[in-house]
Design an enzyme around this catalytic site. Structure first.
Site, PDB file in Angstrom:
ATOM      1  N   ARG A   1       0.870  -1.243   0.129  1.00 28.60           N
ATOM      2  CA  ARG A   1       0.147  -0.075   0.131  1.00 28.60           C
ATOM      3  C   ARG A   1       0.792   1.364  -0.068  1.00 28.60           C
ATOM      4  NH1 ARG A   1      -4.892  -1.715   3.757  1.00 28.60           N
ATOM      5  NH2 ARG A   1      -6.304  -2.648   2.069  1.00 28.60           N
TER       6      ARG A   1
ATOM      7  N   LYS B   1     -20.010 -15.349   2.352  1.00 24.37           N
ATOM      8  CA  LYS B   1     -21.364 -15.313   2.326  1.00 24.37           C
ATOM      9  C   LYS B   1     -22.391 -14.455   1.445  1.00 24.37           C
ATOM     10  CE  LYS B   1     -21.522 -15.193   7.405  1.00 24.37           C
ATOM     11  NZ  LYS B   1     -21.660 -14.046   8.568  1.00 24.37           N
TER      12      LYS B   1
ATOM     13  N   GLY C   1     -10.000  -7.976  -0.686  1.00 27.41           N
ATOM     14  CA  GLY C   1      -8.562  -8.225   0.070  1.00 27.41           C
ATOM     15  C   GLY C   1      -8.072  -9.666  -0.096  1.00 27.41           C
TER      16      GLY C   1
ATOM     17  N   GLY D   1     -13.491  -3.068   0.088  1.00 27.47           N
ATOM     18  CA  GLY D   1     -14.916  -2.440   0.144  1.00 27.47           C
ATOM     19  C   GLY D   1     -14.879  -1.491  -0.861  1.00 27.47           C
TER      20      GLY D   1
HETATM   21  P1  ADP Z   1     -12.547 -10.887  -0.667  1.00 23.62           P
HETATM   22  O1  ADP Z   1     -11.910 -10.250   0.449  1.00 23.62           O
HETATM   23  O2  ADP Z   1     -11.780 -11.161  -1.595  1.00 23.62           O
HETATM   24  O3  ADP Z   1     -13.886  -9.895  -0.847  1.00 23.62           O
HETATM   25  P2  ADP Z   1     -14.446 -12.508   1.045  1.00 23.62           P
HETATM   26  O4  ADP Z   1     -13.823 -11.785   2.463  1.00 23.62           O
HETATM   27  O5  ADP Z   1     -15.844 -11.990   0.731  1.00 23.62           O
HETATM   28  O6  ADP Z   1     -13.222 -12.167  -0.115  1.00 23.62           O
HETATM   29  O7  ADP Z   1     -14.459 -14.067   1.453  1.00 23.62           O
HETATM   30  C1  ADP Z   1     -13.313 -14.578   1.796  1.00 23.62           C
HETATM   31  C2  ADP Z   1     -13.404 -15.525   2.754  1.00 23.62           C
HETATM   32  O8  ADP Z   1     -14.282 -16.619   2.487  1.00 23.62           O
HETATM   33  C3  ADP Z   1     -11.992 -16.672   3.075  1.00 23.62           C
HETATM   34  O9  ADP Z   1     -11.734 -16.413   4.391  1.00 23.62           O
HETATM   35  C4  ADP Z   1     -12.481 -17.987   2.826  1.00 23.62           C
HETATM   36  O10 ADP Z   1     -11.861 -18.877   3.662  1.00 23.62           O
HETATM   37  C5  ADP Z   1     -14.023 -17.802   2.766  1.00 23.62           C
HETATM   38  N1  ADP Z   1     -14.733 -18.910   2.166  1.00 23.62           N
HETATM   39  C6  ADP Z   1     -14.598 -19.278   0.869  1.00 23.62           C
HETATM   40  N2  ADP Z   1     -15.296 -20.321   0.573  1.00 23.62           N
HETATM   41  C7  ADP Z   1     -15.725 -21.059   1.710  1.00 23.62           C
HETATM   42  C8  ADP Z   1     -16.506 -22.069   2.115  1.00 23.62           C
HETATM   43  N3  ADP Z   1     -16.857 -22.871   1.295  1.00 23.62           N
HETATM   44  N4  ADP Z   1     -16.930 -22.187   3.525  1.00 23.62           N
HETATM   45  C9  ADP Z   1     -16.250 -21.355   4.491  1.00 23.62           C
HETATM   46  N5  ADP Z   1     -15.631 -20.111   4.156  1.00 23.62           N
HETATM   47  C10 ADP Z   1     -15.340 -19.824   2.817  1.00 23.62           C
HETATM   48 MG    MG Z   2     -12.439 -10.277   2.617  1.00 20.77          MG
END
Ligand code: ADP
Ligand code: MG
Length: 401
Positions: A35, A196, A350, A373
């Site tokens: 960053r 989620k 992230g 975000g």
């Molecule tokens: P980003 O930061 O790229 O936006 P998110 O924070 O939405 O991504 O999601 C990342 C998290 O989702 C990771 O910590 C990962 O372990 C979790 N994850 C992905 N698939 C599953 C799953 N099938 N069951 C539980 N957690 C999951």
């Molecule tokens: Mg995340």
């Protein structure tokens, strides 16, 4: 069009630059300088233009009070290394000590102010706090794309009192993200993963009107598979989002978007790095097992083929629990498919960026956003407060002498 650095004459001006120096720390050392590096083009430009550069950022979550372990000193040290130049640091971001330091600045010098979140006025966007900050400078530059989705004093409040322009990083992020969202070349593919559905509902809804394919993975896919009537065992699912998932799938049939779900998945007997694992068809998850990775070979083949045909791709959210090596198969395969594709690919989030980094493929992507975000809010089709607040090119810059 927002005002950018090229629209302003900075010589001899005090420039308050909002950067995103919210870096990871361990033992009072910065453990990842990505960053800080991302902000260098703007800082170096302002030094060359003979501005007096005041940098401000938040760091961690001090909760509106001074937390010794969240002072910006390690960042100042790292920044000085990267710039090859002294960086002055003060232990506050407003007040007498700061005003004195600012008054003593020479053209081309850099002063890092203290963590803005030591004041509750930062997150509250308190006009008094913003006014005191703004009083330090003649011009404001926002280069903190990672904080642009927040209406805080250092991202929005100060723009009430100063001419406000976008820095190079902010500008590049906006260009890259609007290129895919406003003018995508089709086939346009979105890959959405993560834990989620509830985190990503607005993104999914907005993308439904734009993309040709929506590839789902991770915990999000589990809820959609449940909505199709599959037994998901102990998998992470959101029962209260099943109806929504079903209606989105129905909607997709009326629109020209194809929602693609995992065919086979990697399941585990518990949520652990060393869990027992096996690959099964998505509708064959035994009781007591959970899907931790949308990374079965058939799923990988199908998703990779769609990515191969794509001209534009956006990706947010890992396809599995990639933090555990044996459940990173789907995520790694997507990263690899994107690295090999000629599509214009933009990655936001992230954890997604971390997954690409872990796979060693960062350099092979068109653009990896520095804002989790903020990029999500952009994919939602919403205006970012920190961007909205900047001056438009038409408006004139008030005199500051
Ligand atoms: P980003 O930061 O790229 O936006 P998110 O924070 O939405 O991504 O999601 C990342 C998290 O989702 C990771 O910590 C990962 O372990 C979790 N994850 C992905 N698939 C599953 C799953 N099938 N069951 C539980 N957690 C999951
Ligand atoms: Mg995340």
């Amino acid at each position: 069009m927002k005002k950018t650095l090229k629209d302003i004459d900075f010589k001899g001006k005090k420039v308050l630059v909002r950067v995103d120096f919210n870096v990871p720390l361990a033992n009072n050392e910065v453990t990842d300088t990505t960053r800080i590096e991302a902000a260098l083009p703007t800082i170096e430009y302002l030094i060359r233009e003979e501005a007096q550069v005041l940098l401000i950022s938040h760091l961690g979550r001090p909760g509106g009070q001074v937390k010794e372990e969240l002072r910006m000193d390690p960042v100042a040290k790292e920044l000085a290394n990267l710039l090859g130049k002294a960086v002055l640091k003060v232990d506050d971001c407003i007040g007498e000590e700061v005003e004195k330091a600012v008054a003593g600045l020479e053209n081309g010098e850099v002063l890092l102010l203290e963590n803005s979140r030591f004041y509750p006025g930062e997150k509250a966007n308190d006009p008094e706090f913003a006014k005191q900050l703004a009083a330090l400078a003649d011009v404001y530059v926002n280069d903190a794309f990672g904080a642009a989705h927040r209406a805080h004093a250092t991202t929005v409040g100060v723009t009430e009192y100063l001419p406000a322009a976008a820095g190079f990083l902010l500008q590049r992020e906006l260009n890259e993200l609007s290129k895919v969202m406003d003018n995508p070349t089709s086939p346009f593919v979105a890959i959405m993963g993560g834990a989620k559905v509830s985190d990503k509902i607005d993104v999914i809804k907005n993308l439904m009107n734009k993309v040709d394919y929506l590839l789902l993975g991770g915990g999000i896919a589990n809820t959609f598979l449940l909505a199709k009537g599959y037994e998901m065992g102990d998998s992470l699912v959101e029962e209260d989002k099943v109806a929504l998932a079903r209606s989105l799938m129905e909607e997709s049939e009326k629109k020209s978007v194809e929602i693609v779900l995992p065919i086979d998945v990697v399941i585990a007997n518990e949520f652990a790095a060393d869990a027992e694992s096996k690959i099964v068809m998505a509708d064959q998850i035994p009781t007591g097992w959970q899907s931790l990775d949308s990374g079965g070979p058939k799923t990988i083949e199908k998703y990779s083929e769609i990515i191969k045909k794509a001209k534009t791709v956006i990706w947010n959210g890992p396809l599995g629990v990639f933090e555990f090596d044996q459940f990173a198969k789907g995520t790694d395969a997507i990263a690899k498919a994107l690295a090999e594709s000629n599509a214009h690919s933009v990655i936001g989030g992230g954890d997604s960026a971390a997954a690409v980094n872990k796979a060693g493929l960062t350099k092979r992507m068109s653009h990896i956003s520095t804002g989790g975000g903020a990029s999500l809010m952009f994919f939602e089709g919403k205006a970012l407060p920190g961007v909205e607040a900047l001056d438009d090119v038409e408006s004139s810059i008030p005199e500051n002498n």
